[in-house]
Design an enzyme around this catalytic site. Structure first.
Site, short mmCIF file in Angstrom:
data_model
loop_
_atom_site.label_atom_id
_atom_site.label_comp_id
_atom_site.label_asym_id
_atom_site.label_seq_id
_atom_site.Cartn_x
_atom_site.Cartn_y
_atom_site.Cartn_z
CG ASP A 147 4.80 -3.13 -9.62
OD1 ASP A 147 5.26 -3.83 -8.80
OD2 ASP A 147 4.14 -1.94 -9.45
CE1 TYR A 149 -2.83 -3.66 -6.30
CE2 TYR A 149 -4.26 -5.17 -7.03
CZ TYR A 149 -4.12 -4.10 -6.57
OH TYR A 149 -5.19 -3.10 -6.20
CG HIS A 154 -1.50 -2.75 -2.04
ND1 HIS A 154 -1.60 -1.34 -1.72
CD2 HIS A 154 -1.30 -2.74 -3.27
CE1 HIS A 154 -1.24 -0.71 -2.85
NE2 HIS A 154 -1.19 -1.54 -3.73
NE ARG A 163 -12.65 -2.83 -8.00
CZ ARG A 163 -11.16 -3.11 -7.71
NH1 ARG A 163 -10.31 -2.27 -8.78
NH2 ARG A 163 -10.66 -4.13 -7.14
CD GLU A 223 1.72 1.26 -5.61
OE1 GLU A 223 2.53 0.44 -6.64
OE2 GLU A 223 0.60 1.34 -5.57
CD GLU A 225 5.85 -2.24 -5.58
OE1 GLU A 225 6.27 -3.16 -6.30
OE2 GLU A 225 4.88 -1.34 -6.18
CG ASP A 257 5.10 1.21 -8.59
OD1 ASP A 257 5.69 2.03 -9.47
OD2 ASP A 257 4.18 0.80 -8.56
NE ARG A 261 -1.40 5.62 -5.05
CZ ARG A 261 -1.10 4.16 -5.33
NH1 ARG A 261 -1.17 3.60 -6.45
NH2 ARG A 261 -0.18 3.70 -4.35
CD GLN A 264 -2.85 3.72 -9.88
OE1 GLN A 264 -2.27 4.49 -9.20
NE2 GLN A 264 -2.98 2.39 -9.61
CE1 TYR A 268 -8.24 0.12 -12.15
CE2 TYR A 268 -8.97 2.45 -12.20
CZ TYR A 268 -9.00 1.14 -11.71
OH TYR A 268 -10.10 0.52 -11.00
CE LYS A 277 0.97 1.96 -10.10
NZ LYS A 277 1.14 1.98 -8.51
CB THR A 281 10.24 2.34 -10.65
OG1 THR A 281 9.16 2.54 -11.36
CG2 THR A 281 10.30 1.29 -9.64
CB THR A 368 1.72 -1.92 -2.56
OG1 THR A 368 1.86 -0.81 -3.40
CG2 THR A 368 1.69 -0.98 -0.98
CD GLU A 382 -2.47 -0.01 0.96
OE1 GLU A 382 -2.82 -1.03 1.38
OE2 GLU A 382 -1.42 0.34 0.39
CA CA Z 1 3.42 -1.12 -7.60
#
Ligand code: CA
Length: 426
Positions: A147, A149, A154, A163, A223, A225, A257, A261, A264, A268, A277, A281, A368, A382
């Site tokens: 996967d 990014y 996104h 962050r 997500e 995708e 996906d 959250r 994750q 992560y 994740k 899927t 995403t 988001e």
């Molecule tokens: Ca993804």
């Protein structure tokens, strides 16, 4: 431009599943084994018996319609078709996909002829099955799953949410397509129920960091995708060049996906996505072959700084595919795939640049798809900007729909992908 072909199949002409689309899938009827089919309109063409009748019975060669068919194909293509008829009897598309680009093109020309030439109708029509009468299956035996990014919007949005005090994009992001290896064994077909995952999570509120707890995810997300399915593998140690994309990739699937959250966010760092994740899927039942997307290639939005030469910065092209995110029947977002920063061929080149080999059935996803506008975001994280009430409740159903310009001037639909959330299991 050649005149668009017209199909004799009732209801198909002018639909989003006209003869300029022809996606592949795996279907079964009650009491029968799954096998390969092609979608036309709201019907599935059962390829195996048609191939057996047209390609194997040598007597047919002397009949007018089959002579025409054979003459329509280049001699090499016809010979390839005679060799590959068995791939339509398989339970997945893998054998067909492994035959490579020339056979993919030959099969598409053959199927197009079957569905547009009136003399074929008597033979073909008995093998068109209404979608309502079939069960559709996971179309591909997935080998490895990666996967990416690849959406700048996104990645920037997630960076700001996760962050808030740092740069939105990490320093590597515009130099390479960031990705991770996912879990191939939990790639499921559209329609498979999604059981809410449980796991460790630690939720921060404001400046306070909460206790580590275990339980059902409270931040279950989607997500939106696109997935790219590899047909032809590669040799260990030899990178796949950017320009060889179409020799290896068979086609595209819709892909969701699913992401927890809270799990994750806690797990992560430092090694990336894991249990947040890997629980599921979803991919579409239909695989759109690359040839159906010939009219959908567009310039990328622009890459700065210029990527390294193996990422072919001047040749890279994006795809003009529209996405709709539908939750419980309402369209909540329309992400545009053409806004993606990294191209599909750049992702494949990067995936193999270290010499990692490809296998038939490998699946790599775009990450995403989020556009620059608020109503173009491809995840609930988001859309709700981290608000817990934005995430999925038990019973919610999410459908992702995709469409693109077709080669005949209209639009084609790619395979949609859907799933309903079931409560966590004790
Ligand atoms: Ca993804």
């Amino acid at each position: 431009m050649t005149t668009p072909l017209t199909t004799w199949v009732p209801g198909a002409a002018g639909s989003h599943f006209d003869v300029d689309n022809l996606p592949y899938g795996v279907f079964s009827r009650a009491g029968e084994e799954p096998r390969v089919g092609v979608r036309i309109g709201d019907l599935v063409l059962d390829l195996a018996p048609v191939a057996a009748a047209e390609m194997l019975d040598v007597h047919h060669v002397f009949e007018e319609r089959t002579l025409n068919l054979v003459l329509d194909l280049a001699p090499v293509a016809a010979a390839e078709m005679l060799d590959v008829h068995h791939v339509f009897e398989e339970r997945t598309l893998n054998a067909l996909m492994a035959e490579g680009r020339a056979v993919r093109s030959s099969v598409r020309r053959w199927v197009t002829g079957l569905l547009t030439e009136e003399p074929e109708r008597d033979l073909v029509e008995p093998h068109l099955v209404p979608l309502a009468d079939v069960t559709l299956h996971l179309p591909v035996e997935v080998a490895d799953y990666v996967d990416f990014y690849a959406s700048e919007h996104h990645a920037s949005n997630v960076g700001r949410i996760f962050r808030p005090d740092a740069e939105a994009l990490l320093p590597n992001w515009k130099h390479l397509p960031v990705g991770y290896h996912g879990r191939a064994g939990t790639v499921v077909a559209s329609g498979t129920p999604i059981v809410r995952p449980s796991g460790q999570r630690r939720v921060s509120t404001g400046s306070t960091t909460g206790a580590v707890t275990f339980g059902p995810s409270r931040r279950l997300d989607i997500e939106a995708e696109l997935g790219f399915v590899v047909g032809v593998g590669s040799e260990l140690g030899s990178p796949v060049a950017h320009d060889d994309f179409a020799d290896h990739v068979f086609g595209l699937v819709g892909l969701n996906d699913w992401s927890a959250r809270d799990i994750q966010a806690w797990e992560y760092v430092p090694l990336g996505p894991f249990l947040g994740k890997s629980f599921a899927t979803s991919i579409s039942h239909w695989v759109t072959p690359l040839e159906a997307l010939d009219a959908a290639w567009v310039d990328l939005p622009g890459q700065d700084p210029e990527p390294l030469p193996y990422l072919a910065p001047t040749a890279a092209r994006g795809l003009d595919i529209d996405v709709e995110v539908v939750v419980n029947g309402d369209v909540i977002s329309r992400p545009p795939y053409r806004s993606m920063y990294w191209s599909p061929a750049q992702m494949l080149a990067h995936l193999t640049v270290n010499g990692a080999s490809l296998r038939t059935g490998d699946l790599f996803a775009s990450g995403t798809i989020s556009g620059p506008e608020v109503d173009q975001r491809g995840s609930l994280l988001e859309i709700g900007w981290g608000d817990e009430s934005a995430f999925l409740a038990d019973g919610d159903e999410v459908t992702l729909r995709y469409s693109a310009p077709g080669t005949a001037g209209g639009r084609i639909a790619l395979g949609e992908v859907t799933g309903r959330v079931e409560p966590a299991r004790a």
